[in-house]
Design a protein around this motif. Structure first.
Motif, PDB file in Angstrom:
ATOM      1  N   ALA A   1      44.583  51.094  34.799  1.00 33.29           N
ATOM      2  CA  ALA A   1      44.904  50.145  35.874  1.00 33.29           C
ATOM      3  C   ALA A   1      43.719  49.958  36.804  1.00 33.29           C
ATOM      4  CB  ALA A   1      46.110  50.639  36.671  1.00 33.29           C
ATOM      5  N   THR A   2      43.695  48.799  37.448  1.00 35.81           N
ATOM      6  CA  THR A   2      42.746  48.559  38.529  1.00 35.81           C
ATOM      7  C   THR A   2      43.404  48.967  39.847  1.00 35.81           C
ATOM      8  OG1 THR A   2      43.573  46.311  38.885  1.00 35.81           O
ATOM      9  CG2 THR A   2      41.704  46.563  37.362  1.00 35.81           C
ATOM     10  N   PRO A   3      42.614  49.340  40.849  1.00 35.04           N
ATOM     11  CA  PRO A   3      43.186  49.569  42.178  1.00 35.04           C
ATOM     12  C   PRO A   3      43.938  48.344  42.698  1.00 35.04           C
ATOM     13  CG  PRO A   3      41.008  50.549  42.052  1.00 35.04           C
ATOM     14  CD  PRO A   3      41.199  49.782  40.778  1.00 35.04           C
ATOM     15  N   MET A   4      43.466  47.140  42.349  1.00 35.16           N
ATOM     16  CA  MET A   4      44.173  45.927  42.768  1.00 35.16           C
ATOM     17  C   MET A   4      45.594  45.920  42.213  1.00 35.16           C
ATOM     18  SD  MET A   4      44.316  43.076  44.395  1.00 35.16           S
ATOM     19  CE  MET A   4      42.614  42.671  44.830  1.00 35.16           C
ATOM     20  N   GLN A   5      45.756  46.260  40.928  1.00 38.08           N
ATOM     21  CA  GLN A   5      47.086  46.270  40.326  1.00 38.08           C
ATOM     22  C   GLN A   5      47.983  47.308  40.984  1.00 38.08           C
ATOM     23  OE1 GLN A   5      48.857  44.501  37.404  1.00 38.08           O
ATOM     24  NE2 GLN A   5      50.172  45.392  38.970  1.00 38.08           N
ATOM     25  N   VAL A   6      47.441  48.487  41.265  1.00 36.93           N
ATOM     26  CA  VAL A   6      48.229  49.540  41.903  1.00 36.93           C
ATOM     27  C   VAL A   6      48.651  49.105  43.303  1.00 36.93           C
ATOM     28  CG1 VAL A   6      48.184  51.936  42.716  1.00 36.93           C
ATOM     29  CG2 VAL A   6      47.160  51.352  40.508  1.00 36.93           C
TER      30      VAL A   6
ATOM     31  N   GLY B   1      34.394  55.264  43.968  1.00 36.76           N
ATOM     32  CA  GLY B   1      35.786  54.843  43.895  1.00 36.76           C
ATOM     33  C   GLY B   1      35.980  53.478  44.506  1.00 36.76           C
ATOM     34  N   ALA B   2      37.213  53.185  44.901  1.00 38.83           N
ATOM     35  CA  ALA B   2      37.532  51.854  45.428  1.00 38.83           C
ATOM     36  C   ALA B   2      38.749  51.915  46.334  1.00 38.83           C
ATOM     37  CB  ALA B   2      37.786  50.879  44.285  1.00 38.83           C
ATOM     38  N   VAL B   3      38.808  50.918  47.229  1.00 34.16           N
ATOM     39  CA  VAL B   3      39.946  50.760  48.132  1.00 34.16           C
ATOM     40  C   VAL B   3      40.329  49.287  48.156  1.00 34.16           C
ATOM     41  CG1 VAL B   3      40.820  51.034  50.482  1.00 34.16           C
ATOM     42  CG2 VAL B   3      39.117  52.650  49.598  1.00 34.16           C
TER      43      VAL B   3
ATOM     44  N   LEU C   1      43.014  42.192  52.651  1.00 33.09           N
ATOM     45  CA  LEU C   1      42.511  42.618  53.958  1.00 33.09           C
ATOM     46  C   LEU C   1      41.263  43.478  53.830  1.00 33.09           C
ATOM     47  CD1 LEU C   1      45.937  43.531  55.614  1.00 33.09           C
ATOM     48  CD2 LEU C   1      44.714  41.350  55.682  1.00 33.09           C
ATOM     49  N   ALA C   2      41.099  44.128  52.707  1.00 32.66           N
ATOM     50  CA  ALA C   2      39.905  44.941  52.460  1.00 32.66           C
ATOM     51  C   ALA C   2      39.703  45.095  50.964  1.00 32.66           C
ATOM     52  CB  ALA C   2      40.019  46.313  53.120  1.00 32.66           C
ATOM     53  N   MET C   3      38.437  45.083  50.553  1.00 34.27           N
ATOM     54  CA  MET C   3      38.083  45.347  49.160  1.00 34.27           C
ATOM     55  C   MET C   3      36.742  46.082  49.162  1.00 34.27           C
ATOM     56  SD  MET C   3      37.290  42.774  45.963  1.00 34.27           S
ATOM     57  CE  MET C   3      38.950  42.114  45.806  1.00 34.27           C
ATOM     58  N   VAL C   4      36.807  47.368  48.889  1.00 36.41           N
ATOM     59  CA  VAL C   4      35.615  48.214  48.921  1.00 36.41           C
ATOM     60  C   VAL C   4      35.408  48.855  47.565  1.00 36.41           C
ATOM     61  CG1 VAL C   4      34.708  50.386  49.851  1.00 36.41           C
ATOM     62  CG2 VAL C   4      35.661  48.675  51.398  1.00 36.41           C
ATOM     63  N   SER C   5      34.169  48.884  47.113  1.00 37.71           N
ATOM     64  CA  SER C   5      33.816  49.536  45.859  1.00 37.71           C
ATOM     65  C   SER C   5      32.519  50.317  46.076  1.00 37.71           C
ATOM     66  CB  SER C   5      33.623  48.489  44.748  1.00 37.71           C
ATOM     67  OG  SER C   5      33.167  49.088  43.553  1.00 37.71           O
ATOM     68  N   LYS C   6      32.520  51.566  45.655  1.00 37.42           N
ATOM     69  CA  LYS C   6      31.322  52.410  45.791  1.00 37.42           C
ATOM     70  C   LYS C   6      31.036  53.147  44.492  1.00 37.42           C
ATOM     71  CE  LYS C   6      31.198  53.285  50.763  1.00 37.42           C
ATOM     72  NZ  LYS C   6      31.013  54.333  51.778  1.00 37.42           N
ATOM     73  N   PRO C   7      29.725  53.302  44.181  1.00 33.01           N
ATOM     74  CA  PRO C   7      28.567  52.858  44.956  1.00 33.01           C
ATOM     75  C   PRO C   7      28.415  51.348  44.927  1.00 33.01           C
ATOM     76  CG  PRO C   7      27.849  53.735  42.861  1.00 33.01           C
ATOM     77  CD  PRO C   7      29.319  54.005  42.941  1.00 33.01           C
ATOM     78  N   SER C   8      27.789  50.825  45.963  1.00 33.73           N
ATOM     79  CA  SER C   8      27.574  49.395  46.077  1.00 33.73           C
ATOM     80  C   SER C   8      26.074  49.097  45.929  1.00 33.73           C
ATOM     81  CB  SER C   8      28.115  48.891  47.419  1.00 33.73           C
ATOM     82  OG  SER C   8      28.078  47.481  47.482  1.00 33.73           O
ATOM     83  N   TYR C   9      25.661  47.889  46.281  1.00 40.53           N
ATOM     84  CA  TYR C   9      24.265  47.496  46.145  1.00 40.53           C
ATOM     85  C   TYR C   9      23.909  46.507  47.257  1.00 40.53           C
ATOM     86  CZ  TYR C   9      26.087  43.114  44.209  1.00 40.53           C
ATOM     87  OH  TYR C   9      26.747  41.922  44.042  1.00 40.53           O
ATOM     88  N   ASP C  10      22.647  46.235  47.417  1.00 38.49           N
ATOM     89  CA  ASP C  10      22.162  45.311  48.434  1.00 38.49           C
ATOM     90  C   ASP C  10      21.841  43.966  47.788  1.00 38.49           C
ATOM     91  OD1 ASP C  10      20.938  43.883  50.419  1.00 38.49           O
ATOM     92  OD2 ASP C  10      19.514  45.447  50.993  1.00 38.49           O
ATOM     93  N   PRO C  11      22.686  42.942  47.978  1.00 39.93           N
ATOM     94  CA  PRO C  11      22.419  41.639  47.348  1.00 39.93           C
ATOM     95  C   PRO C  11      21.166  40.952  47.885  1.00 39.93           C
ATOM     96  CG  PRO C  11      24.325  41.507  48.806  1.00 39.93           C
ATOM     97  CD  PRO C  11      23.953  42.941  48.725  1.00 39.93           C
ATOM     98  N   ASN C  12      20.646  41.400  49.036  1.00 38.13           N
ATOM     99  CA  ASN C  12      19.398  40.841  49.550  1.00 38.13           C
ATOM    100  C   ASN C  12      18.245  41.065  48.576  1.00 38.13           C
ATOM    101  OD1 ASN C  12      20.082  39.811  52.293  1.00 38.13           O
ATOM    102  ND2 ASN C  12      20.671  41.942  52.623  1.00 38.13           N
ATOM    103  N   LEU C  13      18.308  42.164  47.823  1.00 42.19           N
ATOM    104  CA  LEU C  13      17.249  42.463  46.854  1.00 42.19           C
ATOM    105  C   LEU C  13      17.203  41.422  45.738  1.00 42.19           C
ATOM    106  CD1 LEU C  13      17.762  46.329  46.493  1.00 42.19           C
ATOM    107  CD2 LEU C  13      16.035  45.136  47.872  1.00 42.19           C
ATOM    108  N   LEU C  14      18.370  40.849  45.410  1.00 46.37           N
ATOM    109  CA  LEU C  14      18.435  39.851  44.344  1.00 46.37           C
ATOM    110  C   LEU C  14      18.223  38.440  44.869  1.00 46.37           C
ATOM    111  CD1 LEU C  14      21.497  41.294  42.375  1.00 46.37           C
ATOM    112  CD2 LEU C  14      19.070  41.710  41.987  1.00 46.37           C
TER     113      LEU C  14
ATOM    114  N   ARG D   1      34.619  48.048  41.288  1.00 43.15           N
ATOM    115  CA  ARG D   1      35.626  48.973  40.779  1.00 43.15           C
ATOM    116  C   ARG D   1      37.042  48.608  41.236  1.00 43.15           C
ATOM    117  NH1 ARG D   1      30.881  51.935  40.483  1.00 43.15           N
ATOM    118  NH2 ARG D   1      30.972  53.970  39.422  1.00 43.15           N
ATOM    119  N   ALA D   2      37.165  47.832  42.291  1.00 40.93           N
ATOM    120  CA  ALA D   2      38.493  47.452  42.782  1.00 40.93           C
ATOM    121  C   ALA D   2      39.223  46.533  41.811  1.00 40.93           C
ATOM    122  CB  ALA D   2      38.375  46.774  44.148  1.00 40.93           C
ATOM    123  N   ILE D   3      38.457  45.750  41.017  1.00 43.97           N
ATOM    124  CA  ILE D   3      39.094  44.764  40.145  1.00 43.97           C
ATOM    125  C   ILE D   3      38.561  44.764  38.712  1.00 43.97           C
ATOM    126  CG2 ILE D   3      39.695  43.216  42.045  1.00 43.97           C
ATOM    127  CD1 ILE D   3      37.270  41.498  41.290  1.00 43.97           C
TER     128      ILE D   3
END
Length: 485
Positions: free
Chosen positions: A341-346, A156-158, A169-182, A208-210
């Motif tokens: 809708a996106t969570p951002m729009q809501v 989901g997303a917050v 103030l916050a933007m969370v999306s799960k599942p996420s990933y590790d950008p260090n791998l890329l 997922r937030a946007i």
């Protein structure tokens, strides 16, 4: 000169002209596009020859370049990788700058932006190594962590916004990933990581937030239906609505039921305020048909549905269907059918209500700083729209407080504080658990944070989930992280 020699001369002259024209086209007209192509190895190697600017949250780097003892000279690292990946994006030699701030502000971070031209000249004169600009984000680290922890292992997303400015103030999306791998310099390892991430059925690379496939907003959309009713001048919070146990839908034998299977009030009647408090489907379905699709669509668009927003990443426009028959209109009025809708729009809808009807443009970058950390640019809050009047915003605020005080959003209560909110439980597909929502703001009498939470497929509670049970407690923790300071 005989004719054959003359013809050969003309052909040779034409070839020279073509060669001059093509070289001029490549060197002057197409040079910028060719230089900035993601696959241009020479440009990529050149970009690694200087320090890339940092991305800061609360004064600490969430993306930073460190000296490397290899061909690339600089290694991009992400200290709090997964929690901030949807915000930062990644910077990869193989796949370029992508998805988040890294991609949207690549020219500033790399130091190639025209706005840094004079600072580059100073570096040349002084002999100082060139470096990119540093970006200071609006994200509050305490709020981000509260959202990350509260969402847990659920998909989901917050999104949390400052309703007065639009700052994210916050933007969370799960599942996420590790950008260090890329960002790794072991290119075969990077290629393998990309293949794994891009084929993962949970789509961790999607913010997922946007973005993504968007979500049915469910009963959170009732805020827009209520706004359209109040703005029409034909309804007040006390207006009586039809609210039977099941709403007969014209042109079909199908009915629209309440989740409880019961009437929402005596004699199948309920007023607008109480209908929102208990999230009565039949009342809002009948209200939607009474208002008509044009009023609903217009109100949704005023809040931002169908409109493009950048934060700076592009937010996928939310959707209200173009044409509807009566049954579809009733379902759309409660955030079902093809409403997406996106969570951002809501979150933006709640933020507009919290801010007295003024909707602010959301943004992520607070300041741009040069290599000496001097501020060279700042984001000024901008009004996005005025979707509702101050009176309507005040009425909706009061109605949303009732939702939290004694309605479907009780688990979002914060002791000693007024909280406004709206729950949502959105059916997605037959055989799947519902997506569950909560959106709201606090303190309701002087709002400092507006939030939207969505948890896919009911989260850990699956079929037993509802927005009030699963999403509201998450929103509470996020709002507490802001108001407790």
């Amino acid at each position: 000169m005989n004719a054959p020699i003359r013809r050969i001369g003309i052909v040779v002259a034409a070839m020279f002209c073509a060669l001059l024209m093509s070289s001029t086209l490549i060197q002057f007209v197409q040079a910028k596009d060719l230089r900035e192509r993601p696959g241009n190895r020479r440009t990529l190697l050149a970009s690694y020859s200087k320090e890339r600017g940092s991305i800061l949250v609360g004064g600490n780097a969430v993306a930073v370049s460190k000296e490397a003892d290899d061909t690339f000279k600089w290694q991009r690292t992400y200290p709090q990788a997964k929690m901030y990946a949807p915000v930062t994006g990644y910077y990869s030699f193989t796949y370029g700058a992508g998805r988040g701030i890294e991609g949207s502000y690549d020219d500033l971070l790399s130091g190639s932006s025209d706005s840094l031209f004079y600072r580059r000249l100073v570096d040349v004169v002084t002999g100082r190594p060139p470096a990119g600009a540093t970006l200071e984000l609006t994200v509050d680290p305490a709020v981000q962590k509260a959202a990350w922890d509260a969402l847990g292992n659920q998909r989901g997303a917050v999104v949390a916004l400052d309703p007065k400015t639009g700052a994210i103030l916050a933007m969370v999306s799960k599942p996420s990933y590790d950008p260090n791998l890329l960002a790794d310099h072991d290119l075969p390892k990077v290629s393998k990581a990309w293949s794994t991430l891009s084929t993962d059925q949970d789509h961790p690379l999607t913010n997922r937030a946007i973005n993504g496939n968007l979500y049915p907003p469910g009963s959170t959309f009732k805020l827009i239906t209520a706004a359209a009713a109040l703005e029409s001048g034909q309804y007040t919070p006390a207006s009586e609505l039809d609210a039977p146990a099941e709403l007969d839908l014209p042109q079909t034998s199908v009915t629209l039921p309440n989740i409880t299977g019961k009437e929402c009030g005596p004699g199948g009647k309920d007023n607008l305020k109480h209908a929102l408090k208990i999230s009565c489907n039949t009342a809002f379905g009948s209200l939607g048909m009474a208002l008509g699709q044009d009023k609903l669509r217009s109100q949704a668009r005023k809040f931002g549905y169908g409109q493009s927003v950048t934060v700076p990443m592009r937010v996928t426009p939310s959707i209200f269907p173009a044409t509807l028959n009566e049954p579809q209109l009733a379902q759309s009025a409660i955030g079902q059918f093809d409403v997406r809708a996106t969570p951002m729009q809501v979150a933006m809808v709640s933020a507009a209500i919290a801010n007295g009807g003024k909707e602010m443009t959301p943004y992520l970058v607070k300041n741009v700083r040069d290599s000496d950390l001097d501020v060279i640019d700042s984001t000024d809050p901008q009004e996005f729209a005025k979707p509702i009047s101050g009176q309507t915003a005040s009425q909706l605020n009061d109605m949303m407080q009732a939702v939290v005080d004694g309605g479907s959003g009780r688990k979002a209560k914060i002791p000693g504080m007024k909280v406004a909110g709206k729950t949502g439980t959105a059916q997605t597909a037959k055989g799947k658990a519902a997506d569950v929502w909560f959106t709201g703001f606090a303190p309701a009498d002087n709002p400092r944070v507006a939030v939207a939470v969505v948890v896919e497929d009911g989260g850990t509670m699956a079929d037993e989930a509802s927005g009030g049970i699963v999403a509201a407690p998450i929103a509470k923790k996020v709002m507490e992280a802001v108001v407790s300071r």
